[in-house]
Each structure stands twice: as structure tokens, then as C-alpha cells.
Design an enzyme around this catalytic site. Structure first.
Site, PDB file in Angstrom:
ATOM      1  N   ARG A   1     -68.567  81.717 -20.737  1.00  0.00           N
ATOM      2  CA  ARG A   1     -68.578  80.474 -21.506  1.00  0.00           C
ATOM      3  C   ARG A   1     -67.357  79.583 -21.354  1.00  0.00           C
ATOM      4  O   ARG A   1     -67.347  78.483 -21.912  1.00  0.00           O
ATOM      5  CB  ARG A   1     -68.809  80.730 -23.003  1.00  0.00           C
ATOM      6  CG  ARG A   1     -70.136  81.324 -23.303  1.00  0.00           C
ATOM      7  CD  ARG A   1     -70.540  81.297 -24.747  1.00  0.00           C
ATOM      8  NE  ARG A   1     -69.476  81.227 -25.704  1.00  0.00           N
ATOM      9  CZ  ARG A   1     -69.556  80.573 -26.845  1.00  0.00           C
ATOM     10  NH1 ARG A   1     -70.655  79.932 -27.170  1.00  0.00           N
ATOM     11  NH2 ARG A   1     -68.548  80.556 -27.690  1.00  0.00           N
ATOM     12  N   ASP A   2     -66.338  79.996 -20.641  1.00  0.00           N
ATOM     13  CA  ASP A   2     -65.185  79.115 -20.438  1.00  0.00           C
ATOM     14  C   ASP A   2     -64.605  79.315 -19.042  1.00  0.00           C
ATOM     15  O   ASP A   2     -63.395  79.386 -18.855  1.00  0.00           O
ATOM     16  CB  ASP A   2     -64.111  79.346 -21.505  1.00  0.00           C
ATOM     17  CG  ASP A   2     -63.088  78.203 -21.565  1.00  0.00           C
ATOM     18  OD1 ASP A   2     -63.406  77.078 -21.091  1.00  0.00           O
ATOM     19  OD2 ASP A   2     -61.977  78.426 -22.067  1.00  0.00           O
TER      20      ASP A   2
END
Length: 178
Positions: free
Chosen positions: A28-29
Site C-alpha cells: 500500500r505504500d
């Protein structure tokens, strides 16, 4: 760096991402700041602060989180983080690695979001095979993207005429840093 080094680093990043996905983790990042390349050329994926177990995120209930330029279009539309959203983030990294250009440099936050949602990046500087692969990585619709990281590795290797790498368990384990 020469193309061979770039491909080597990108494939290591993909192998680390495949390992995460096989263990049900969505990063997610994913962004350049969360990818360390050692002096020996070994890739380490860092910062799992936003990571989720696959299946934990529920569509429409997720707060948009991550680094703006690497967030997949579906996240801005209320969708859940998935393997496809990690693949999109990888696509942004690959685009930057091959061009040396951050495509949203002079844009405001709203302009960047608009580009992520509606604009197509320029692929004219790439070979047709690499352009097709990058366009698929950065497709606006997640169903148009590669569905697995291993498929990305195969496509990247084919597009750039590299032998698809073999990895061992020790190599996979070495990619991840808590």
C-alpha cells in the site's frame, strides 16, 4: 545506470512484491523512498506501516493512504487496496526508473489526482514492447493490469529480452526489512 542494472533492480523489487503477495500482504505504500538498494545492488523493501493482509481492506471503507503519485486510480474512487494497486505503484516506479522523470513534478495535488484518474502518461520514448508493458502496469482499470507480479516479471523479461531470473528462498527472504 545501464539498462541491465535497472532491470536487475526492478526484477528484485518484483520478486520481493511477489513474496509479499504470496503471504497475503498488500504493501500500500510502494514508492522509491521505500525501496533501498544496497551498495552491492541488493533491493530491500521497507516501511510496512500501511501494509494490510489481503482481505482485511473492504471496498469503499478504506481511507485513501499512501504517497499521492503512487496511489492507484481505484483507491481514489473508494476501492480497496489489492495486488493490482501494488502493481500500479510498481508501474510508476518502473516508469521513473526508465525515464529518469517524475511525471507529476510541477502539478498541484488536484492536478496530480486528475492525471492519475484520467490522463495517460507518455510512452513514446519506449520500445513498443516496453511501452505496452508499462501501459498495462499503469492501466486506469485494475482488471486491465497484470493480475500477478510473476506475470509482470515474465513480461518485463520478454519486453527487454532478458532471461527470467531464478530465485531461491534465501534470496526472497533477503528482500524484506521490517
Amino acid at each position: 545506470q545501464p539498462e541491465s542494472f535497472k532491470v536487475h533492480v526492478l526484477i528484485q523489487l518484483l520478486q520481493a512484491l511477489a513474496y509479499l503477495h504470496q503471504h497475503g500482504i498488500i504493501h500500500r505504500d510502494l514508492k522509491p523512498g521505500n525501496v533501498l538498494c544496497t551498495a552491492e545492488g541488493q533491493v530491500k523493501v521497507l516501511d510496512f506501516g500501511l501494509a494490510l493482509s489481503a482481505g482485511v481492506a473492504h471496498q469503499g471503507s478504506e481511507i485513501v493512504s499512501g504517497t499521492l503519485a503512487y496511489i492507484a486510480p481505484e483507491i481514489f474512487k473508494g476501492g480497496a487496496s489489492t495486488i493490482a494497486s501494488d502493481i500500479y505503484a510498481f508501474g510508476m516506479i518502473a516508469y521513473e526508473v526508465f525515464t529518469g522523470i517524475f511525471p507529476f513534478e510541477a502539478l498541484t495535488i488536484m492536478e496530480t489526482i486528475d492525471h492519475i484518474l484520467y490522463q495517460t502518461l507518455d510512452y513514446s520514448m519506449f520500445s513498443p514492447e516496453l511501452a505496452h508493458m508499462l501501459a498495462r502496469l499503469l492501466a486506469k482499470d485494475p482488471t486491465d493490469r497484470f493480475q500477478t507480479v510473476n506475470a509482470v516479471i515474465a513480461s518485463l523479461s520478454e519486453a527487454l529480452h532478458y532471461t527470467q531470473p531464478i530465485e531461491t528462498l534465501a534470496i526472497r527472504e533477503s528482500y524484506l526489512q521490517a
